[in-house]
Design a protein around this motif. Structure first.
Motif, mmCIF file in Angstrom:
data_model
loop_
_atom_site.group_PDB
_atom_site.id
_atom_site.type_symbol
_atom_site.label_atom_id
_atom_site.label_comp_id
_atom_site.label_asym_id
_atom_site.label_seq_id
_atom_site.Cartn_x
_atom_site.Cartn_y
_atom_site.Cartn_z
ATOM 1 N N ALA A 177 -13.452 2.060 7.593
ATOM 2 C CA ALA A 177 -12.182 2.671 7.238
ATOM 3 C C ALA A 177 -11.075 2.154 8.160
ATOM 4 C CB ALA A 177 -12.281 4.192 7.336
ATOM 5 N N GLY A 178 -10.007 1.658 7.574
ATOM 6 C CA GLY A 178 -8.862 1.178 8.337
ATOM 7 C C GLY A 178 -8.944 -0.275 8.747
ATOM 8 N N PHE A 179 -10.057 -0.949 8.411
ATOM 9 C CA PHE A 179 -10.230 -2.343 8.818
ATOM 10 C C PHE A 179 -10.091 -3.330 7.658
ATOM 11 C CE2 PHE A 179 -11.756 -0.162 12.460
ATOM 12 C CZ PHE A 179 -11.684 -1.044 13.529
ATOM 13 N N GLY A 180 -9.706 -2.827 6.497
ATOM 14 C CA GLY A 180 -9.527 -3.703 5.343
ATOM 15 C C GLY A 180 -8.295 -4.580 5.483
ATOM 16 N N ALA A 181 -8.189 -5.562 4.594
ATOM 17 C CA ALA A 181 -7.101 -6.538 4.655
ATOM 18 C C ALA A 181 -5.744 -5.884 4.407
ATOM 19 C CB ALA A 181 -7.328 -7.638 3.632
ATOM 20 N N LEU A 182 -4.774 -6.207 5.235
ATOM 21 C CA LEU A 182 -3.393 -5.789 4.999
ATOM 22 C C LEU A 182 -2.843 -6.549 3.797
ATOM 23 C CD1 LEU A 182 -2.100 -5.925 8.691
ATOM 24 C CD2 LEU A 182 -2.583 -3.866 7.365
ATOM 25 N N PRO A 183 -1.792 -6.040 3.149
ATOM 26 C CA PRO A 183 -1.139 -6.810 2.087
ATOM 27 C C PRO A 183 -0.701 -8.176 2.616
ATOM 28 C CG PRO A 183 -0.326 -4.558 2.117
ATOM 29 C CD PRO A 183 -1.170 -4.717 3.350
ATOM 30 N N GLU A 184 -0.692 -9.188 1.750
ATOM 31 C CA GLU A 184 -0.498 -10.564 2.202
ATOM 32 C C GLU A 184 0.739 -10.746 3.078
ATOM 33 O OE1 GLU A 184 -0.271 -15.154 0.515
ATOM 34 O OE2 GLU A 184 -0.220 -13.464 -0.890
ATOM 35 N N ALA A 185 1.886 -10.279 2.620
ATOM 36 C CA ALA A 185 3.109 -10.485 3.399
ATOM 37 C C ALA A 185 3.004 -9.809 4.759
ATOM 38 C CB ALA A 185 4.315 -9.953 2.627
ATOM 39 N N GLU A 186 2.425 -8.622 4.782
ATOM 40 C CA GLU A 186 2.306 -7.863 6.035
ATOM 41 C C GLU A 186 1.336 -8.546 7.002
ATOM 42 O OE1 GLU A 186 1.061 -3.347 7.541
ATOM 43 O OE2 GLU A 186 1.419 -3.739 5.399
ATOM 44 N N ARG A 187 0.209 -9.021 6.466
ATOM 45 C CA ARG A 187 -0.772 -9.622 7.384
ATOM 46 C C ARG A 187 -0.288 -10.967 7.922
ATOM 47 N NH1 ARG A 187 -4.029 -10.223 2.484
ATOM 48 N NH2 ARG A 187 -4.248 -12.422 1.936
ATOM 49 N N ARG A 188 0.459 -11.721 7.115
ATOM 50 C CA ARG A 188 0.953 -13.006 7.605
ATOM 51 C C ARG A 188 2.083 -12.797 8.622
ATOM 52 N NH1 ARG A 188 -1.404 -17.256 5.258
ATOM 53 N NH2 ARG A 188 0.211 -18.732 5.860
ATOM 54 N N ALA A 189 2.872 -11.755 8.422
ATOM 55 C CA ALA A 189 3.904 -11.442 9.408
ATOM 56 C C ALA A 189 3.255 -11.005 10.725
ATOM 57 C CB ALA A 189 4.814 -10.334 8.875
ATOM 58 N N LYS A 190 2.190 -10.217 10.633
ATOM 59 C CA LYS A 190 1.500 -9.788 11.849
ATOM 60 C C LYS A 190 0.801 -10.975 12.513
ATOM 61 C CE LYS A 190 -1.517 -6.148 13.650
ATOM 62 N NZ LYS A 190 -2.324 -4.944 13.317
ATOM 63 N N ALA A 191 0.241 -11.862 11.701
ATOM 64 C CA ALA A 191 -0.402 -13.059 12.262
ATOM 65 C C ALA A 191 0.605 -13.901 13.032
ATOM 66 C CB ALA A 191 -1.037 -13.885 11.140
ATOM 67 N N ALA A 192 1.795 -14.065 12.461
ATOM 68 C CA ALA A 192 2.830 -14.855 13.135
ATOM 69 C C ALA A 192 3.264 -14.187 14.435
ATOM 70 C CB ALA A 192 4.031 -15.047 12.208
ATOM 71 N N ALA A 193 3.314 -12.865 14.451
ATOM 72 C CA ALA A 193 3.707 -12.148 15.666
ATOM 73 C C ALA A 193 2.641 -12.243 16.752
ATOM 74 C CB ALA A 193 3.995 -10.682 15.326
ATOM 75 N N LEU A 194 1.372 -12.275 16.346
ATOM 76 C CA LEU A 194 0.278 -12.332 17.324
ATOM 77 C C LEU A 194 -0.059 -13.751 17.768
ATOM 78 C CD1 LEU A 194 -2.247 -9.781 15.739
ATOM 79 C CD2 LEU A 194 -0.737 -9.389 17.690
ATOM 80 N N ALA A 195 0.256 -14.737 16.925
ATOM 81 C CA ALA A 195 -0.209 -16.111 17.155
ATOM 82 C C ALA A 195 0.131 -16.652 18.545
ATOM 83 C CB ALA A 195 0.333 -17.033 16.068
ATOM 84 N N PRO A 196 1.385 -16.519 19.039
ATOM 85 C CA PRO A 196 1.666 -17.085 20.370
ATOM 86 C C PRO A 196 0.815 -16.484 21.485
ATOM 87 C CG PRO A 196 3.705 -16.653 19.180
ATOM 88 C CD PRO A 196 2.611 -15.998 18.396
ATOM 89 N N THR A 197 0.616 -15.166 21.442
ATOM 90 C CA THR A 197 -0.226 -14.532 22.467
ATOM 91 C C THR A 197 -1.656 -15.036 22.373
ATOM 92 O OG1 THR A 197 1.132 -12.529 22.529
ATOM 93 C CG2 THR A 197 -1.162 -12.330 23.268
ATOM 94 N N LEU A 225 -9.569 -3.175 17.061
ATOM 95 C CA LEU A 225 -8.592 -2.191 16.599
ATOM 96 C C LEU A 225 -8.457 -2.269 15.080
ATOM 97 C CD1 LEU A 225 -5.684 -2.602 19.206
ATOM 98 C CD2 LEU A 225 -7.536 -0.906 19.201
ATOM 99 N N PRO A 226 -8.085 -1.167 14.418
ATOM 100 C CA PRO A 226 -7.909 -1.210 12.966
ATOM 101 C C PRO A 226 -6.730 -2.087 12.564
ATOM 102 C CG PRO A 226 -7.186 0.897 13.857
ATOM 103 C CD PRO A 226 -7.870 0.175 14.973
ATOM 104 N N ALA A 227 -6.677 -2.396 11.281
ATOM 105 C CA ALA A 227 -5.679 -3.345 10.783
ATOM 106 C C ALA A 227 -4.250 -2.876 10.992
ATOM 107 C CB ALA A 227 -5.929 -3.606 9.295
ATOM 108 N N ASP A 228 -4.032 -1.552 10.976
ATOM 109 C CA ASP A 228 -2.661 -1.050 11.082
ATOM 110 C C ASP A 228 -2.215 -0.814 12.528
ATOM 111 O OD1 ASP A 228 -4.179 1.165 11.681
ATOM 112 O OD2 ASP A 228 -3.280 2.481 10.166
ATOM 113 N N ALA A 229 -2.999 -1.264 13.499
ATOM 114 C CA ALA A 229 -2.574 -1.137 14.902
ATOM 115 C C ALA A 229 -1.271 -1.896 15.100
ATOM 116 C CB ALA A 229 -3.654 -1.691 15.822
ATOM 117 N N SER A 230 -0.410 -1.392 15.940
ATOM 118 C CA SER A 230 0.871 -2.051 16.156
ATOM 119 C C SER A 230 0.665 -3.397 16.843
ATOM 120 C CB SER A 230 1.777 -1.179 17.022
ATOM 121 O OG SER A 230 1.291 -1.142 18.354
#
Length: 678
Positions: free
Chosen positions: A224-244, A300-305
């Motif tokens: 529960a809570g670990f499923g795929a985020l919607p495409e636009a949301e997950r790619r935006a989160k990926a871009a935010a996390l990528a440098p770290t 952490l679950p998918a919706d973690a900040s």
């Protein structure tokens, strides 16, 4: 002329290697035996052609084959000193080579030469490795294949494994191949067609058995809570996390990244078994040599900040490094090579996807492909049984094998900019294109950013495939457009290290003819545009914690008061001072900011081609075709400045030689005394 046996081998190899269900990239090897004329004796000689070390079956050519005399190769059995010294046999293969050129024989050469079959295939199919890594793999092998395929317990690749398989072939004349525990498959045949047919039968039979008899939920239920985020949301989160994440993977040495949110990855990360299976690591040597023994997985679950995810990733990185160091210390001895780095090569983020890393983009992309292979293997093994990879001790024996270390030492010295990612604005033509071309030639991955997406993509294609460069649309006067371009960059290559503010335009007009619109346009593109690009880039560079470079392509006009040029020269002065300001502000993060002041670049310049050249020529009273020489004649060196001269300066400023230089402006103007820096 290619020997017919070798020609058949190449065709079979390309056929098998072109389908990822049969083997992974650069994985496995194939061979063929036949006769040719010995040019020394004029007599027929029995030879073996085998895929050499490091090649890829799908793209194999004759140059990728090692050619050995079978009589000499098989005579090595008589001098084999035993398993404790079997590595010595690899050097002995060199004394069995026939002719000049060709590839170096691989560790699997013995498997091919000692097996009494004209054609042999050794492959790493997901379906085959699933059986090979199942806890009851030997029992499954009998159930699935009967006596046509024989189980071989895990043994590290080498001369002894070749002897083992040769014995199995001799004792089981009905067999067409074997399952190599923890590793892959080997098949053989009297003809090339038969060998390929047998290989495919093993692969397809295993896959069909898994599909028919395997569990419908091999990875368990979805967390529960670990499923795929919607495409636009997950790619935006990926871009935010990528440098770290790239900074984490590059703690010990610079790495280029690759991101995928393929369904197979997202499904695995959402499952209840994912954490435990990821901890077990991969099994096939080709897999873990590319991916490290195991990945780092965010818990952490998918919706973690994003902030929470970053903080947790940093904690997990410390734990990962400690764990990998303990793995090294537990298995290393006085003869082991030094630890090669304790950072993860695969980072998994539930709901978002997988980040993979390597010394260059191709290596990073292939590492991700290998981990997808590993997921498929785990799925098949868990569907039928329990996934049980080879032990950490055996993994270490291969990862830090003296032969593997020697292979790494033979790799060519990296180019000056390998592992660096460059973002160049206005790079579809002129100075920007020359800069992008030079940086790519020096090993950098390049983002060709331009207002015209089609031209940007065409320019990137000229530099090579997407493992070298991509083209992105970038209106530098639009902050949202710039952010989108940088998001594309970090998803393509993991991050950014080197940014060149080159985009520009110019309107050559005197003060009274310069409109407010003219002024705003010049400043929006260059002063504001450079500011927006540098701001977006700085956030990435700071998050990576790897330092970096920001370069401004300013102009001699930033200090030289040329006629009829108020808007252009003023905005160039703005850019020049941004260099100084940002050098001071960003220095604490290891970010260097420097500028280049070219003279008028006529040849190949997009600005000059758009009408600027005609205006400047009219201002100076010369023909437009003579403008380049006019500029050259007024310089001290009397030499015209071309785009490649500016690219050379970017190369030097961003290379290792000037690592302690920041806040500098380099003139590239052939010597304009009025523009000397004071």
């Amino acid at each position: 002329m290619t020997n017919p046996a070798a020609a058949d081998l190449i065709a079979r190899s390309n056929s098998l290697g072109s389908d990822p269900k049969n083997t992974n990239y650069a994985g496995g090897n194939t061979s063929a035996k036949g006769t040719d004329i010995d040019p020394v004796t004029g007599e027929p000689v029995e030879l073996m052609w085998v895929k050499g070390s490091g090649g890829d079956l799908g793209t194999l050519t004759e140059k990728g084959l090692a050619v050995l005399r079978l009589d000499r190769m098989r005579s090595l059995v008589n001098v084999y000193p035993g398993i404790d010294r079997e590595d010595e046999m690899v050097a002995a293969f060199d004394y069995c080579l026939h002719g000049k050129g060709g590839a170096a024989p691989s560790i699997d050469t013995a498997m091919h030469g000692l097996v009494d079959a004209a054609h042999v295939d050794h492959l790493h199919p997901d379906s085959g490795i699933a059986i090979a890594t199942a806890a009851d793999g030997e029992k499954l092998t009998t159930e699935i294949f009967g006596d046509k395929v024989v189980w071989v317990p895990w043994r590290r690749p080498g001369f002894q494994l070749g002897l083992d398989i040769a014995e199995i072939k001799a004792k089981n004349p009905q067999a067409i191949g074997c399952i190599l525990g923890g590793h892959g498959i080997t098949a053989w045949g009297d003809t090339s067609e038969e060998s390929e047919k047998n290989s495919l039968w093993i692969i397809d039979t295993a896959a069909a058995y898994i599909a028919e008899h395997g569990s419908d939920a091999p990875f368990g239920a979805e967390r529960a809570g670990f499923g795929a985020l919607p495409e636009a949301e997950r790619r935006a989160k990926a871009a935010a996390l990528a440098p770290t994440i790239r900074g984490i993977a590059s703690h010990d040495k610079p790495m280029v990244g690759h991101f995928t949110d393929a369904e197979v990855v997202l499904e695995f990360l959402a499952s209840e078994k994912a954490p435990a299976l990821a901890e077990l690591g991969t099994s096939c040597p080709d897999h873990f040599l590319r991916t490290k023994v195991k990945p780092m997985i965010l818990d952490l679950p998918a919706d973690a900040s994003v902030d929470d995810a970053i903080a947790r990733l940093r904690e997990l990185h410390e734990a990962y490094r400690a764990d990998y160091t303990a793995y090294y210390d537990a298995h290393a001895d006085e003869n082991s090579p030094a630890i090669r780095g304790a950072d993860p090569l695969i980072v998994l983020v539930p709901g978002v996807g997988m980040f993979s890393f390597g010394a260059n983009k191709q290596t990073a992309r292939v590492a991700g492909e290998f981990y997808i292979n590993a997921i498929n293997v785990m799925r098949g093994a868990e569907a039928l049984s329990t996934y049980r990879p080879i032990s950490d001790a055996e993994k270490f024996r291969i990862e830090y094998w003296a032969l593997e270390e020697a292979k790494l030492q033979r790799m060519p010295k990296p180019k000056s900019h390998q592992g660096r990612v460059a973002f160049v604005t206005g790079a579809a033509s002129g100075i920007g294109k020359a800069i992008a071309t030079r940086l790519a030639a020096e090993g950098a991955c390049v983002i060709v950013a331009d207002l015209d997406l089609e031209k940007a993509q065409a320019a990137a294609a000229e530099l090579g495939g997407t493992d070298v460069a991509i083209g992105v649309a970038a209106n530098v006067a639009d902050g949202d457009a710039i952010q989108a371009a940088f998001d594309e960059a970090v998803l393509a290559f993991g991050g950014v290290d080197l940014v060149v503010n080159n985009a520009g335009l110019s309107l050559s007009k005197p003060l009274l003819e310069t409109s407010e619109k003219d002024w705003d346009l010049q400043h929006d593109v260059m002063a504001k545009g450079s500011f927006l690009v540098s701001k977006a880039a700085a956030q990435i560079l700071i998050d990576q914690k790897l330092g970096g470079d920001i370069i401004y392509i300013s102009s001699k006009n930033s200090v030289f008061a040329g006629p009829n040029n108020i808007a252009y020269s003023a905005t160039k002065a703005d850019q020049a001072h941004q260099v100084r300001l940002l050098a001071v502000e960003l220095g604490e993060h290891g970010i260097r900011v420097n500028g280049i002041n070219p003279d008028g670049v006529v040849r190949g310049s997009g600005i000059f081609a758009s009408g600027w050249g005609a205006n400047r020529a009219a201002t100076y009273g010369v023909a437009e075709e003579d403008l380049g020489q006019f500029y050259a004649n007024r310089t001290i060196l009397k030499r015209e400045v071309v785009p490649e001269n500016v690219a050379d300066a970017v190369f030097v400023l961003t290379g290792p030689e000037l690592s302690r230089t920041t806040g500098l402006h380099i003139p590239v103007d052939s010597g304009v005394a009025a523009a000397f820096l004071r």
